[in-house]
Structure formats: C-alpha cells, structure tokens
Write an enzyme that holds these catalytic residues in place. Structure first.
Site, PDB file in Angstrom:
ATOM      1  N   GLU A  96       0.819  -1.206   0.000  1.00 50.05           N
ATOM      2  CA  GLU A  96       0.000   0.000   0.000  1.00 50.05           C
ATOM      3  C   GLU A  96       0.861   1.268   0.000  1.00 50.05           C
ATOM      4  OE1 GLU A  96      -1.760  -1.076   3.979  1.00 50.05           O
ATOM      5  OE2 GLU A  96      -1.397   1.038   4.343  1.00 50.05           O
ATOM      6  N   CYS A 109       3.749   8.481   0.111  1.00 46.26           N
ATOM      7  CA  CYS A 109       4.354   7.611   1.122  1.00 46.26           C
ATOM      8  C   CYS A 109       4.324   6.198   0.556  1.00 46.26           C
ATOM      9  CB  CYS A 109       3.515   7.700   2.405  1.00 46.26           C
ATOM     10  SG  CYS A 109       3.996   6.487   3.648  1.00 46.26           S
ATOM     11  N   CYS A 123       2.547  -1.194  15.524  1.00 51.01           N
ATOM     12  CA  CYS A 123       2.473  -1.059  14.065  1.00 51.01           C
ATOM     13  C   CYS A 123       1.765  -2.250  13.426  1.00 51.01           C
ATOM     14  CB  CYS A 123       3.890  -0.932  13.514  1.00 51.01           C
ATOM     15  SG  CYS A 123       3.941  -0.744  11.723  1.00 51.01           S
ATOM     16  N   CYS A 337      -0.153   2.864   9.224  1.00 49.98           N
ATOM     17  CA  CYS A 337       0.706   1.972   8.453  1.00 49.98           C
ATOM     18  C   CYS A 337       0.152   0.563   8.387  1.00 49.98           C
ATOM     19  CB  CYS A 337       2.068   1.846   9.123  1.00 49.98           C
ATOM     20  SG  CYS A 337       2.998   3.323   9.035  1.00 49.98           S
TER      21      CYS A 337
HETATM   22  N1  SAH Z   1      10.299   1.003   9.370  1.00 49.37           N
HETATM   23  C1  SAH Z   1      10.467   2.408   9.248  1.00 49.37           C
HETATM   24  C2  SAH Z   1       9.511   3.093   8.305  1.00 49.37           C
HETATM   25  C3  SAH Z   1       8.088   2.678   8.262  1.00 49.37           C
HETATM   26  S1  SAH Z   1       7.032   3.176   9.581  1.00 49.37           S
HETATM   27  C4  SAH Z   1      10.447   3.063  10.629  1.00 49.37           C
HETATM   28  O1  SAH Z   1      10.245   2.356  11.607  1.00 49.37           O
HETATM   29  O2  SAH Z   1      10.695   4.262  10.733  1.00 49.37           O
HETATM   30  C5  SAH Z   1       6.899   4.925   9.444  1.00 49.37           C
HETATM   31  C6  SAH Z   1       6.594   5.607  10.759  1.00 49.37           C
HETATM   32  O3  SAH Z   1       5.269   5.308  11.212  1.00 49.37           O
HETATM   33  C7  SAH Z   1       7.527   5.174  11.860  1.00 49.37           C
HETATM   34  O4  SAH Z   1       7.912   6.277  12.623  1.00 49.37           O
HETATM   35  C8  SAH Z   1       6.637   4.251  12.666  1.00 49.37           C
HETATM   36  O5  SAH Z   1       7.116   4.085  13.976  1.00 49.37           O
HETATM   37  C9  SAH Z   1       5.301   4.955  12.568  1.00 49.37           C
HETATM   38  N2  SAH Z   1       4.144   4.133  12.914  1.00 49.37           N
HETATM   39  C10 SAH Z   1       3.969   2.802  12.800  1.00 49.37           C
HETATM   40  N3  SAH Z   1       2.772   2.424  13.263  1.00 49.37           N
HETATM   41  C11 SAH Z   1       2.151   3.546  13.672  1.00 49.37           C
HETATM   42  C12 SAH Z   1       0.891   3.818  14.269  1.00 49.37           C
HETATM   43  N4  SAH Z   1       0.034   2.850  14.533  1.00 49.37           N
HETATM   44  N5  SAH Z   1       0.622   5.113  14.559  1.00 49.37           N
HETATM   45  C13 SAH Z   1       1.499   6.099  14.307  1.00 49.37           C
HETATM   46  N6  SAH Z   1       2.690   5.907  13.747  1.00 49.37           N
HETATM   47  C14 SAH Z   1       3.033   4.643  13.446  1.00 49.37           C
END
Ligand code: SAH
Length: 353
Positions: A96, A109, A123, A337
C-alpha cells in the site's frame, strides 16, 4: 517446458539499460528512448513505445517484464482528500501507498517491503512478519502509478509505508538514485525522507552514500527500557549507539536529522518523557516530529489526548527545539501503516476476488 523468468525492466538503471541494449545490438539512443517511456512518460506496456519498431518491442517483451504492480483499490478521504492505494505484485502479494496533498506539494508515502520483520508493537505492518523485499521497480511503480492516476506531479517522497527501508538497503538506494535521476522523474533527493526504526550500522553506511536525502529516526522513547518494550530492534542497538550513528549521519551529510516520536497515552507522553527527550536532543541540529499514535485494532495502545500532545510540544518548544505535530491525514481511510493491506489480507476468499 520451464518458463524463463523475465527481468524486470523498471529496476534497471539508465547506465545498465544502455549496456543491455548494446548487447541486444541496439544503438545508444534507443536506450534513452526506452528509459524515457518508462521513467518519464510512465507507460505500462511495450506497445505504447511508438517510436520503436514492432520487432524491437517484441524482443523487449520476450526479455523483460514492464508492469510489476497493478492498482487494486483506491480510497479517498472525505476529510482531507488523502488517497490510499492498494497494489498487487506479480506474485500475488499486496502493498500500500498514500498520496497526501500539502501546500508545498504532493507527497507520496510508499512501502519498501511486503510486510516487515522489525516487530514494533504499535504497528500493523509487522503483524504477519516479512514476506519479501520490494524491488527498485516495484517502489518506482508506486510513485509512477499514483502520479498517473491522480494527474498530480509528485514532488515529495517518504519511505514510511510498510517495511524497514534499511532492511532492504541496496534496493532502496537504487530506488532513490533512479527517482532523482535526471533521465527520469528527477525528484530532488532533498525532498525525500527515509525513515528507519534504527539499524545503527546501516545508518552509518547510508551516511557515506553521498545522498542528499533526509533521514528520520523512529525514536518513540527516551530510555532503553521503554524503547525495548515498544520496538524489539532496541534490544539489538541501544539508544547510545543509534544516536551516535545519527550524529555521524549529520556530520557526514550536513543533513539535519528528523526524530519521530509517536505519542502513546500514559506510556511515553508524560512531562518526564518530554524532559528526557529534551536532554537527549537539545545539542543536536534536528527536527522533532510528534505523531499521535494511530490505534490499531490488534493492540490496546491509546492515542495521547490533544491537550497532552500540545503540552508535550510546548515543553520542547520552550527549550528552543524545532518541533511539529504530524497532521493526521486520512483518518477515515485506514490511516495507519499497514492497515489497508491488513484489512485486505483478512478478507475471506481474497484469492478469488
Ligand atoms: N520502518 C520504518 C519506516 C516505516 S514506519 C520506521 O520504523 O521508521 C513509518 C513511521 O510510522 C515510523 O515512525 C513508525 O514508527 C510509525 N508508525 C507505525 N505504526 C504507527 C501507528 N500505529 N501510529 C502512528 N505511527 C506509526
């Protein structure tokens, strides 16, 4: 008869394509034409390459696959126009991406992997583990298809969809180089952000690539103990090691770091947490992005209240720290995400649809 697997042409760099076309006995200008069809005109079939002979198009079809992703679903937010896209890969997996309109341009994104093996507890992308890495062409396809579908020029890119970009290091570097290549869409590397959960050795390696991208570190906690509870990767690299790698990134590239800090009610949004965060970053040239955590149905994390987020921000600002609150986009369309992909995978009989 065993079918010979075709090479994916979108993953081939400008120089490499030149070599391959030469090997096919073609003149140099042909590779320029083909690269332009794929990476500027964003076509999806060899038959659209109308300035090539039918014979060459047939030979290309025999050797190469051109469209690694198909758009399966688009959701548009009624609140802010944010669009979420679901793509199907040639091998049946789904990924996605999101298109967000800002006053400074259109930001996409994208996902860097099918699934993720980092295991962050808040996540949705990581729940089924990692299936495989995406190729550079599959990452480019997300951008290209969104630009074509929306008719909007993509100016900014964030690697914040499903996956850990630095766990798919080589493909991500090639993707960044191809997306910023003057022969392609030529998007400035300064408008690209790679977000990582903190693979310290890879951060150091990235610093030496000579790229102009912004690096965002998903910090989310200010002590090793808290961070380990939220992010298993923190057991491998502690805060000291990660923050030193980030300092190295800034010193080597001159690019200001972004630290992402997801606020979870009662877990990391207290006044003490803000103070600890100030202590960690106050001497760094950085930007803090506060993210009110998006609750996912598989976990019971609760988003911090608006007033707690504001308080947290004010505390940092008072100490002269550069801080913003991430605007929540597309709340009504499986915003967090991996949620759209997850919902799709949970559908019964999805194979037959
Ligand atoms: N793996 C990488 C990039 C993908 S996640 C990383 O960890 O940075 C992108 C961002 O979204 C990261 O900061 C992650 O911690 C955040 N993220 C993941 N799940 C989330 C959620 N449920 N709510 C808010 N941010 C979230």
């Amino acid at each position: 008869m065993k079918t010979i697997e075709k090479k994916e042409i979108k993953s081939i760099s400008f120089n490499q394509l030149k070599k391959e076309l030469e090997e096919m006995g073609e003149k140099e200008f042909r590779s320029k034409q083909i690269y332009e069809w794929i990476h500027v005109k964003l076509i999806d079939s060899f038959d659209e390459m109308t300035n090539l002979s039918k014979d060459l198009r047939e030979r290309l079809k025999e050797r190469y696959e051109l469209s690694p992703l198909k758009m399966l679903e688009v959701q548009t937010s009624k609140v802010d126009g944010t669009q979420k896209f679901l793509f199907g890969c040639s091998d049946g997996h789904v990924v996605e991406s999101v298109l967000m309109g800002y006053h400074h341009g259109n930001s996409v994104c994208i996902s860097s992997q099918v699934g993720c093996r980092m295991g962050c507890t808040f996540c949705a992308s990581t729940i089924g583990g990692l299936t495989r890495n995406l190729s550079p062409g599959e990452m480019l396809s997300q951008v290209y298809q969104i630009q074509k579908y929306s008719g909007k020029r993509v100016s900014n890119l964030v690697l914040m969809g499903t996956g850990e970009p630095l766990d798919n290091y080589d493909h991500v570097i090639q993707f960044v180089q191809m997306l910023s290549d003057q022969h392609g869409l030529h998007i400035s590397q300064r408008n690209m952000t790679v977000s990582t959960c903190g693979l310290a050795p890879k951060i150091r390696e990235l610093a030496k690539e000579g790229l102009q991208i912004t690096l965002a570190l998903s910090l989310h906690a200010t002590t090793d103990e808290k961070r380990r509870k939220l992010m298993p990767i923190a057991k491998r690299y502690d805060l000291k090691e990660i923050l030193e790698a980030c300092d190295f990134y800034f010193e080597t590239t001159g690019r200001r770091m972004t630290f992402e800090y997801g606020l979870v009610a009662g877990v990391n949004d207290r006044s003490e947490d803000a103070e600890e965060l100030i202590r960690l970053v106050k001497h760094k040239n950085c930007h803090i992005n506060l993210i009110p955590i998006n609750p996912i149905k598989e976990r019971d994390y609760v988003q911090s209240t608006k007033s707690d987020v504001e308080k947290f921000k004010n505390k940092l600002e008072k100490c002269g720290i550069n801080v913003t609150i991430r605007r929540e986009m597309g709340r009504d369309i499986d915003g967090a995400c991996g949620q759209l992909r997850k919902r799709y995978m949970d559908l019964p009989l999805k194979g037959e649809q």
